[in-house]
Design a protein around this motif. Structure first.
Motif, short mmCIF file in Angstrom:
data_model
loop_
_atom_site.label_atom_id
_atom_site.label_comp_id
_atom_site.label_asym_id
_atom_site.label_seq_id
_atom_site.Cartn_x
_atom_site.Cartn_y
_atom_site.Cartn_z
N HIS A 729 0.91 -1.26 0.17
CA HIS A 729 -0.22 -0.15 0.15
C HIS A 729 0.65 1.24 0.23
N THR A 730 0.47 2.16 -0.82
CA THR A 730 1.20 3.39 -0.72
C THR A 730 0.26 4.52 -1.10
N ASP A 731 0.46 5.84 -0.29
CA ASP A 731 -0.63 6.94 -0.49
C ASP A 731 0.34 7.95 -1.33
N ASP A 732 1.64 7.98 -1.69
CA ASP A 732 2.24 9.14 -2.41
C ASP A 732 3.42 8.59 -3.51
N PHE A 733 2.57 7.59 -4.32
CA PHE A 733 3.34 7.25 -5.42
C PHE A 733 3.54 8.52 -6.45
N GLU A 734 4.72 8.88 -6.91
CA GLU A 734 4.74 9.87 -8.01
C GLU A 734 5.75 9.26 -8.70
N ALA A 735 5.28 9.63 -10.19
CA ALA A 735 6.36 9.49 -11.31
C ALA A 735 6.36 10.53 -12.27
N ALA A 736 7.41 11.04 -12.74
CA ALA A 736 7.66 12.35 -13.56
C ALA A 736 8.13 11.86 -14.68
N GLY A 737 7.81 12.66 -15.96
CA GLY A 737 8.30 12.51 -17.30
C GLY A 737 8.56 13.92 -17.68
N ALA A 738 8.98 14.01 -18.93
CA ALA A 738 9.24 15.31 -19.71
C ALA A 738 7.98 16.24 -19.72
N LEU A 739 6.77 15.56 -19.96
CA LEU A 739 5.37 16.30 -20.61
C LEU A 739 4.33 16.03 -19.32
N PHE A 740 4.75 15.13 -18.31
CA PHE A 740 3.54 14.94 -17.44
C PHE A 740 4.46 14.43 -16.15
N SER A 741 3.41 14.14 -15.22
CA SER A 741 3.60 13.68 -14.03
C SER A 741 2.33 12.67 -13.40
N MET A 742 2.88 11.58 -12.65
CA MET A 742 1.73 11.03 -12.11
C MET A 742 1.57 10.91 -10.68
N LEU A 743 0.55 11.13 -10.29
CA LEU A 743 0.46 10.89 -8.56
C LEU A 743 -0.54 9.87 -8.35
N GLY A 744 -0.30 8.75 -7.52
CA GLY A 744 -1.21 7.95 -7.21
C GLY A 744 -0.92 7.31 -5.90
N HIS A 745 -2.20 6.35 -5.65
CA HIS A 745 -2.19 5.88 -4.46
C HIS A 745 -3.09 4.58 -4.49
N GLY A 746 -3.09 3.50 -3.50
CA GLY A 746 -3.43 2.45 -3.48
C GLY A 746 -3.05 0.98 -3.18
N ASP A 747 -3.42 -0.24 -3.58
CA ASP A 747 -3.07 -1.39 -3.10
C ASP A 747 -2.65 -2.20 -4.38
N ILE A 748 -1.37 -2.90 -4.06
CA ILE A 748 -1.21 -3.90 -5.01
C ILE A 748 -0.98 -5.31 -4.31
N HIS A 749 -1.95 -5.97 -4.57
CA HIS A 749 -1.99 -7.43 -3.93
C HIS A 749 -1.08 -8.36 -4.68
N PHE A 750 0.22 -8.40 -4.41
CA PHE A 750 1.01 -9.16 -4.85
C PHE A 750 1.09 -10.59 -4.89
N LEU A 751 0.37 -11.21 -3.67
CA LEU A 751 0.11 -12.56 -3.62
C LEU A 751 -0.90 -13.01 -4.20
N ASP A 752 -2.09 -12.07 -4.31
CA ASP A 752 -3.23 -12.62 -5.18
C ASP A 752 -3.54 -12.23 -6.44
N ASP A 753 -2.35 -11.49 -7.00
CA ASP A 753 -2.32 -11.03 -8.48
C ASP A 753 -3.43 -10.22 -8.69
N LYS A 754 -3.56 -9.08 -7.89
CA LYS A 754 -4.78 -8.14 -8.28
C LYS A 754 -4.15 -6.63 -7.74
N LEU A 755 -4.93 -5.66 -8.48
CA LEU A 755 -4.42 -4.53 -8.50
C LEU A 755 -5.86 -3.50 -8.23
N ASP A 756 -5.57 -2.54 -7.29
CA ASP A 756 -6.70 -1.60 -6.84
C ASP A 756 -5.71 -0.30 -6.63
N PHE A 757 -5.69 0.44 -7.64
CA PHE A 757 -4.94 1.76 -7.61
C PHE A 757 -5.34 2.75 -8.27
N SER A 758 -5.36 3.87 -7.68
CA SER A 758 -5.98 5.13 -8.40
C SER A 758 -4.68 6.15 -8.78
#
Length: 795
Positions: A729-758
């Motif tokens: 679980h993360t509340d402050d995921f941030e990724a940046a490129g030359a024309l954009f940036s992405m801010l995200g939060h959510g859960d990655i269920h790595f044992l159950d192979d599921k994604l619940d992310f915004s």
């Protein structure tokens, strides 16, 4: 015819008639007196036969026996018409002390010189005993009274002047037929030697009682053995009498042991006993021996040679303790000789001998043969040139055992498996963990204060061929050993296996149940070599799979059987690399090093350093080794990890560049990843975030919003995260490129192979014109991690 003349008739006179009458009366009276005498004699004889003579007559006979050298008491003195005077219930005393009873006789016939009796002269000519029983009371102080009976006793004893002559005496004692002849001198003016003390008398009785008890344990299946005695001596010095004895017996059984053809001859003369020979045989062999004893000096000498069934013989006499658990397949040969001093202070023997055993088994250990020379002086035992052969090798030994001084030297090539039944329980358990393809060579010099192994100390050497200990094989090993205080120390040992060697020193302490290691250096496979310390340890290092054996150094103490003071430190340097499975994937370290500290139910890993995916990993861990408690705690930090290699390993996505940095603190229970909890921080720089499968579809969405922006690589990303129950679980995921940036939060269920992310997109450059609109482009990621479904949240 002439006239016939008639005889003249003469009438007897009156005087004649009176005399004839008196004669008839006298004859009648005489007849009556004769009948009365006969009746008187018969009645008196009957009375004397039934009631016996009075005390005066008994006293006269007792006094006469005293003069003849026999101290006695007569219960009854009767008259037998055929045997004459018969003394019944006769008690014979020690001539020196009437308080000591020697024998009880049922009856004795007395040969009396009646003329001498009337004239008050010595009147006893002989004693005659027929089919009597003699009882020997053996009541010792503080013990029960035993009685030995001599049955069917017959004897004729004459009393010439100043002599006692036994022409023939015989009877049966404990099944042995005893016969005796001889004479004793009893001088008129003799003075007996001083009586023995009560204590010495009790010792004699105790000895006689033991002999009686031992004789009663024999059985004679064929015929009674015969003991013939011949004696002569002076009553005044009876201890100096001369006695010859011979004993013969066909078959004698005691318990399960049978003696055959027993023959012995002995002589007592001038207070010296000489047993000229004593021989018998059994089913296995023969015994022959001789001995002598001097009562003046209280010393003895003896020698014997035996090839008997030694164990059965000793067991029959209750002396089989030293050979308990021993079975002889062939008769043992024992030759022994020596002397002994039976002084009042202590018994001081001097014995030497030789023993040679053929094939025998001791406590289920079978040996081919044994030879040894030995000596014993009551305090000190010496065994020299002991040789024991076994099918696996040979043992040579010398032993010296004295008060406060024990020495044992051993050279052995016998397999320790053969001697396992002979050692202590602790050492037996230790030897059970070994297997040997070839017997080890052992040399030991043992010293101690007594025969108790716990008090031994010593040193030696051990050389092993290919052997296995606790499941791990070694090609060879050699060491110097030292043991003391219940601990075995191997100094400067060298162990060789196919992959490397191990050197150092360790101590195996049987008392404290611990292993102490000192400066052990190893290039061996740790998962196998560590099992030599404890079989529970390999599972703790099994997850760390070194490609080549690391260089390891160990020091410290490891306790077993519940010990609480374990502290074993192992330093590891794996220059050849190591593989470790984390989250289902194998991490390949090019190099790894660390410090392992084993304490009670705990493993601590510190100073962990490794080269992983082109970067560096550092960390530490605290792992529980307690049963039913597999929890652990760890901290890991990585720097400059190759981001393309990482995404390829975990997500099967490859990128051209990028590095990963981060930290992670976590706890867990064993290999159950769902119990893992932790938090950390991760940062990717100069990489391609879209190479991560869960973010890959966002590049297409960006390109649809602002053409060309999807091909702009998100080179940097960072996030703080938490892990719990298989979810990141993360509340402050941030990724940046030359024309954009992405801010995200959510859960990655790595044992159950599921994604619940915004994810929310922020545009830069030309895309800034869409500022009033792009806030509407917030996306939600669902589905599987490998094929996520990203769609606008608003719609």
């Amino acid at each position: 015819m002439p006239a016939v003349l008639e005889p003249l008739q003469v009438r007897p006179s009156t005087h004649y008639r009176r005399r004839s009458r008196r004669r008839r009366i006298a004859l009648k009276l005489l007849r009556l007196a004769f009948l009365a005498a006969i009746f008187g004699i018969v009645g008196g004889g009957y009375y004397l036969a039934k009631r016996g003579f009075g005390r005066e007559w008994r006293s006269r006979v007792v006094e006469e026996l005293h003069k003849r050298g026999v101290e006695a008491y007569i219960g009854r003195l009767t008259l037998d018409p055929f045997r004459g005077l018969v003394a019944k219930n006769v008690r014979i005393f020690d001539y020196k002390n009437r308080e000591n009873t020697l024998a009880l006789l049922s009856e004795v016939s007395l040969d009396i010189n009646y003329a001498a009796l009337i004239h008050h002269q010595p009147f006893l000519s002989a004693l005659d005993v027929r089919d009597a029983q003699i009882t020997f009371p053996l009541k010792t102080a503080g013990a029960r009274a035993d009685r030995a009976q001599l049955t069917d006793f017959r004897a004729h004893v004459y009393f010439p002047p100043e002599q006692i002559y036994v022409s023939q005496a015989e009877g049966i004692l404990c099944g042995i037929r005893i016969s005796a002849t001889g004479q004793l001198i009893k001088r008129e003016n003799y003075q007996p030697s001083p009586p023995i003390s009560p204590e010495e008398w009790q010792r004699h009785l105790s000895t006689a009682q033991r002999v009686l008890n031992e004789l009663q344990k024999f059985r004679f299946p064929v015929a009674a053995p015969s003991l013939q005695l011949k004696f002569s001596g002076d009553i005044a010095e009876i201890e100096k009498a001369h006695l010859e004895a011979t004993l013969h017996g066909d078959r004698l059984q005691r318990s399960r042991y049978e003696m055959r053809d027993l023959s012995a001859a002995a002589e007592w003369n001038n207070q010296h006993l000489n047993i000229a020979h004593c021989e018998w045989s059994d089913r296995n062999g023969r015994f022959a021996g001789r001995a002598d004893w001097n009562s003046k000096t209280n010393t003895a000498n003896f020698e014997a040679r035996s090839s008997l069934n030694l164990k059965a013989f000793l067991d029959a006499f209750g002396l089989g303790g030293p050979f308990a658990g021993t079975e002889f397949q062939s008769p043992p040969l024992v030759e022994i000789s020596g002397s002994g001093n039976f002084g009042p202070d202590r018994f001081r023997p001097k014995i030497i001998g030789h023993a040679a055993f053929g094939q025998f088994t001791y406590k289920k250990a079978r040996f081919s043969d044994l030879t040894a020379d030995f000596s014993w002086d009551g305090e000190r035992t010496l065994v020299r040139d002991l040789r024991v052969r076994h099918q696996t090798g040979q043992l040579k030994a010398d032993l010296f055992d004295a008060p406060s001084d024990f020495r044992l030297n051993i050279e052995s090539t016998i397999s320790p498996d053969a001697v396992r039944p002979l050692v202590s329980v602790e050492l037996n358990e230790f030897l059970q963990e070994w297997q040997w393809q070839r017997s080890p060579a052992v040399r030991l010099e043992i010293r101690g204060t007594d025969r108790n192994p716990e008090n031994w100390r010593g040193e030696g050497t051990v050389a092993l061929g290919r052997s296995q200990f606790q499941g791990a094989w070694m090609n060879s090993a050699d060491t110097k050993i030292h043991f003391a205080d219940g601990a075995l120390t191997c100094e400067d040992f060298h162990v060789a296996r196919d992959e490397g060697t191990g050197t150092g020193s360790f101590t195996y302490d049987f008392k404290k149940h611990e292993v102490r290691v000192s400066n052990i250096k190893s290039s061996l496979n740790p998962a196998e070599a560590i099992s030599w310390i404890d079989l529970k340890l390999p599972k703790t290092v099994a997850p760390y799979k070194f490609r080549r054996p690391p260089a390891a150094t160990a020091n410290g103490v490891y306790q077993f059987r519940g010990g609480k003071n374990t502290r074993l430190e192992i330093k590891v340097d794996g220059g050849g690399g190591m593989d470790y499975v984390f989250l289902g994937k194998t991490l390949s370290f090019d190099r790894v090093s660390g410090r392992l500290l084993y304490t009670n139910d705990r493993l601590q890993i510190t100073d962990l350093r490794g080269v992983l995916l082109g970067g560096t990993l550092r960390g530490n861990a605290d792992i529980s080794l307690a049963r039913n408690d597999p929890h652990y705690r760890a901290r890991v930090s990585v720097s400059e990890l190759n981001f393309p290699s990482l995404t390829d390993l975990y997500f099967n996505y490859k990128t051209a560049q990028g590095v990963l940095n981060g930290t992670y603190d976590f706890t867990g229970l064993g290999t159950d990843w769902r119990t893992m909890r932790g938090d950390g921080k991760v940062e990717v720089s100069n990489g391609n975030v879209f190479a991560i499968p869960i973010f890959g579809p966002l590049s297409g969405i960006l390109n649809a919003i602002v053409p060309g922006s999807g091909y702009s690589i998100a080179r940097n990303a960072a996030a703080n995260f938490k892990v719990e129950k298989g979810t990141i679980h993360t509340d402050d995921f941030e990724a940046a490129g030359a024309l954009f940036s992405m801010l995200g939060h959510g859960d990655i269920h790595f044992l159950d192979d599921k994604l619940d992310f915004s994810m929310r997109l922020n545009m830069k450059g030309p895309g800034v014109l869409l500022t009033p609109v792009y806030k509407l482009f917030e996306y939600a990621g669902t589905g599987s991690l490998k094929k996520p479904d990203w769609h606008p949240k608003v719609f």
